[in-house]
Design a protein around this motif. Sequence first.
Motif, PDB file in Angstrom:
ATOM      1  N   PHE A 198       0.695  -1.134  -0.030  1.00  0.00           N
ATOM      2  CA  PHE A 198       0.124   0.085  -0.040  1.00  0.00           C
ATOM      3  C   PHE A 198       0.786   1.226   0.054  1.00  0.00           C
ATOM      4  N   GLU A 199       2.121   1.087  -0.028  1.00  0.00           N
ATOM      5  CA  GLU A 199       2.996   2.445   0.130  1.00  0.00           C
ATOM      6  C   GLU A 199       2.869   3.034   1.451  1.00  0.00           C
ATOM      7  N   CYS A 200       2.478   2.424   2.322  1.00  0.00           N
ATOM      8  CA  CYS A 200       2.289   2.946   3.347  1.00  0.00           C
ATOM      9  C   CYS A 200       2.911   2.698   5.044  1.00  0.00           C
ATOM     10  N   SER A 201       3.340   3.632   5.797  1.00  0.00           N
ATOM     11  CA  SER A 201       4.128   3.358   6.872  1.00  0.00           C
ATOM     12  C   SER A 201       3.435   3.806   8.055  1.00  0.00           C
ATOM     13  N   ARG A 202       2.150   4.071   7.996  1.00  0.00           N
ATOM     14  CA  ARG A 202       1.491   4.373   9.015  1.00  0.00           C
ATOM     15  C   ARG A 202       0.442   3.229   9.587  1.00  0.00           C
ATOM     16  N   LEU A 203       0.406   2.638  10.750  1.00  0.00           N
ATOM     17  CA  LEU A 203      -0.297   1.270  10.913  1.00  0.00           C
ATOM     18  C   LEU A 203      -1.344   1.539  12.409  1.00  0.00           C
ATOM     19  N   ALA A 204      -2.511   1.558  12.126  1.00  0.00           N
ATOM     20  CA  ALA A 204      -3.357   1.577  13.359  1.00  0.00           C
ATOM     21  C   ALA A 204      -3.498   0.101  13.758  1.00  0.00           C
TER      22      ALA A 204
ATOM     23  N   GLY B  43       8.249   3.818  10.440  1.00  0.00           N
ATOM     24  CA  GLY B  43       6.978   3.923  10.627  1.00  0.00           C
ATOM     25  C   GLY B  43       6.288   4.589  11.847  1.00  0.00           C
ATOM     26  N   LYS B  44       5.035   4.510  11.874  1.00  0.00           N
ATOM     27  CA  LYS B  44       4.434   5.019  12.734  1.00  0.00           C
ATOM     28  C   LYS B  44       3.301   4.221  13.222  1.00  0.00           C
ATOM     29  N   ILE B  45       2.863   3.878  14.540  1.00  0.00           N
ATOM     30  CA  ILE B  45       1.985   3.150  14.871  1.00  0.00           C
ATOM     31  C   ILE B  45       0.960   3.823  15.925  1.00  0.00           C
ATOM     32  N   ALA B  46      -0.211   3.399  15.696  1.00  0.00           N
ATOM     33  CA  ALA B  46      -1.281   3.696  16.633  1.00  0.00           C
ATOM     34  C   ALA B  46      -1.910   2.518  17.313  1.00  0.00           C
ATOM     35  N   VAL B  47      -1.902   2.184  18.635  1.00  0.00           N
ATOM     36  CA  VAL B  47      -2.532   1.025  19.240  1.00  0.00           C
ATOM     37  C   VAL B  47      -3.666   1.556  19.911  1.00  0.00           C
ATOM     38  N   PHE B  48      -4.845   0.855  19.387  1.00  0.00           N
ATOM     39  CA  PHE B  48      -6.238   1.452  19.744  1.00  0.00           C
ATOM     40  C   PHE B  48      -6.767   0.343  20.702  1.00  0.00           C
TER      41      PHE B  48
ATOM     42  N   VAL C  48       4.550   7.036  17.832  1.00  0.00           N
ATOM     43  CA  VAL C  48       3.779   5.882  18.690  1.00  0.00           C
ATOM     44  C   VAL C  48       2.671   6.494  19.411  1.00  0.00           C
ATOM     45  N   PHE C  49       1.271   5.999  19.383  1.00  0.00           N
ATOM     46  CA  PHE C  49       0.310   6.392  20.022  1.00  0.00           C
ATOM     47  C   PHE C  49      -0.673   5.467  20.682  1.00  0.00           C
ATOM     48  N   PHE C  50      -1.178   5.528  21.753  1.00  0.00           N
ATOM     49  CA  PHE C  50      -1.884   4.700  22.550  1.00  0.00           C
ATOM     50  C   PHE C  50      -3.291   5.398  22.940  1.00  0.00           C
ATOM     51  N   VAL C  51      -4.436   5.072  22.093  1.00  0.00           N
ATOM     52  CA  VAL C  51      -5.584   5.615  21.994  1.00  0.00           C
ATOM     53  C   VAL C  51      -6.699   4.902  22.122  1.00  0.00           C
ATOM     54  N   PRO C  52      -8.157   5.242  22.608  1.00  0.00           N
ATOM     55  CA  PRO C  52      -9.127   4.485  22.824  1.00  0.00           C
ATOM     56  C   PRO C  52      -9.895   3.768  21.765  1.00  0.00           C
ATOM     57  N   SER C  53      -9.812   4.468  20.400  1.00  0.00           N
ATOM     58  CA  SER C  53     -10.719   4.070  19.359  1.00  0.00           C
ATOM     59  C   SER C  53      -9.896   4.102  18.044  1.00  0.00           C
ATOM     60  N   GLN C  54     -10.368   3.190  17.177  1.00  0.00           N
ATOM     61  CA  GLN C  54      -9.742   3.196  15.675  1.00  0.00           C
ATOM     62  C   GLN C  54      -9.836   4.426  15.128  1.00  0.00           C
ATOM     63  N   ASP C  55     -10.862   5.375  15.380  1.00  0.00           N
ATOM     64  CA  ASP C  55     -10.900   6.593  14.716  1.00  0.00           C
ATOM     65  C   ASP C  55     -10.044   7.644  15.150  1.00  0.00           C
ATOM     66  N   GLU C  56      -9.739   7.457  16.656  1.00  0.00           N
ATOM     67  CA  GLU C  56      -8.760   8.333  17.354  1.00  0.00           C
ATOM     68  C   GLU C  56      -7.210   8.088  16.755  1.00  0.00           C
TER      69      GLU C  56
ATOM     70  N   VAL D 295      -6.526   6.562  13.539  1.00  0.00           N
ATOM     71  CA  VAL D 295      -6.587   7.061  12.512  1.00  0.00           C
ATOM     72  C   VAL D 295      -6.039   8.736  12.300  1.00  0.00           C
ATOM     73  N   ARG D 296      -6.817   9.591  13.259  1.00  0.00           N
ATOM     74  CA  ARG D 296      -6.512  10.761  13.373  1.00  0.00           C
ATOM     75  C   ARG D 296      -5.061  11.288  13.886  1.00  0.00           C
ATOM     76  N   CYS D 297      -4.554  10.439  14.747  1.00  0.00           N
ATOM     77  CA  CYS D 297      -3.422  10.620  15.301  1.00  0.00           C
ATOM     78  C   CYS D 297      -2.431  10.339  14.340  1.00  0.00           C
ATOM     79  N   LEU D 298      -2.324   9.455  13.378  1.00  0.00           N
ATOM     80  CA  LEU D 298      -1.468   9.041  12.448  1.00  0.00           C
ATOM     81  C   LEU D 298      -1.613   9.969  11.234  1.00  0.00           C
ATOM     82  N   MET D 299      -2.664  10.489  11.050  1.00  0.00           N
ATOM     83  CA  MET D 299      -2.732  11.574  10.023  1.00  0.00           C
ATOM     84  C   MET D 299      -2.152  13.004  10.471  1.00  0.00           C
ATOM     85  N   GLU D 300      -2.290  13.189  11.498  1.00  0.00           N
ATOM     86  CA  GLU D 300      -1.875  14.460  11.896  1.00  0.00           C
ATOM     87  C   GLU D 300      -0.036  14.312  12.313  1.00  0.00           C
TER      88      GLU D 300
END
Length: 121
Positions: free
Chosen positions: A40-46, A76-81, A105-113, A115-120
Motif C-alpha cells: 500500500f506504500e504506507c508506513s502508518r499503521l493503526a 513507521g508510525k503506529i497507533a495502538v487502539f 507511537v500512540f495509544f488511544v481508545p478508538s480506531q477513529d482516534e 487514524v486521526r493521530c496518524l494523519m496528524e
Amino acid sequence: MKMKIIAQNNLIVAVVECDSPQITSAQSALELLMEAQYEFECSRLAVPKEALPEDFFILSTGLAGEILQKFINYHGKIAVFGDFSGYRSKSLRDFIYESNNGRDVFFVPSQDEAVRCLMEA
C-alpha cells in the motif's frame, strides 16, 4: 493479516483487523510494516490492542521496546487502539503518556482516534 486502507489528504493509514495476538515479536512487527509498505506504500499503521500479546504491556519483558523500535528504525508510525484502563502499572501509564506526546507511537481508545493521530503525525 488483514488490513484496510484509509486515505485522506494524500496520506494513507493501514488499519489492521484481527482479534488475537499477531504481532508477537520484533520480527513479526517488521514483517507487518514491510507488508503495508510494499502493498500500500504506507508506513502508518493503526493496530488493535488485541493484535499484541499481554507481554507487550509488561514493560519489564522488553517486548514493547523491541517492537516499537522496529517501527522507529524503519520510519513507521503506529497507533495502538483499545481500552488500556485495566492496566495499573505506573510505568506503563507513564510510557503511554510519553508515547502520546511524541510523533511516532500512540495509544488511544478508538480506531477513529488512531487514524486521526496518524494523519496528524
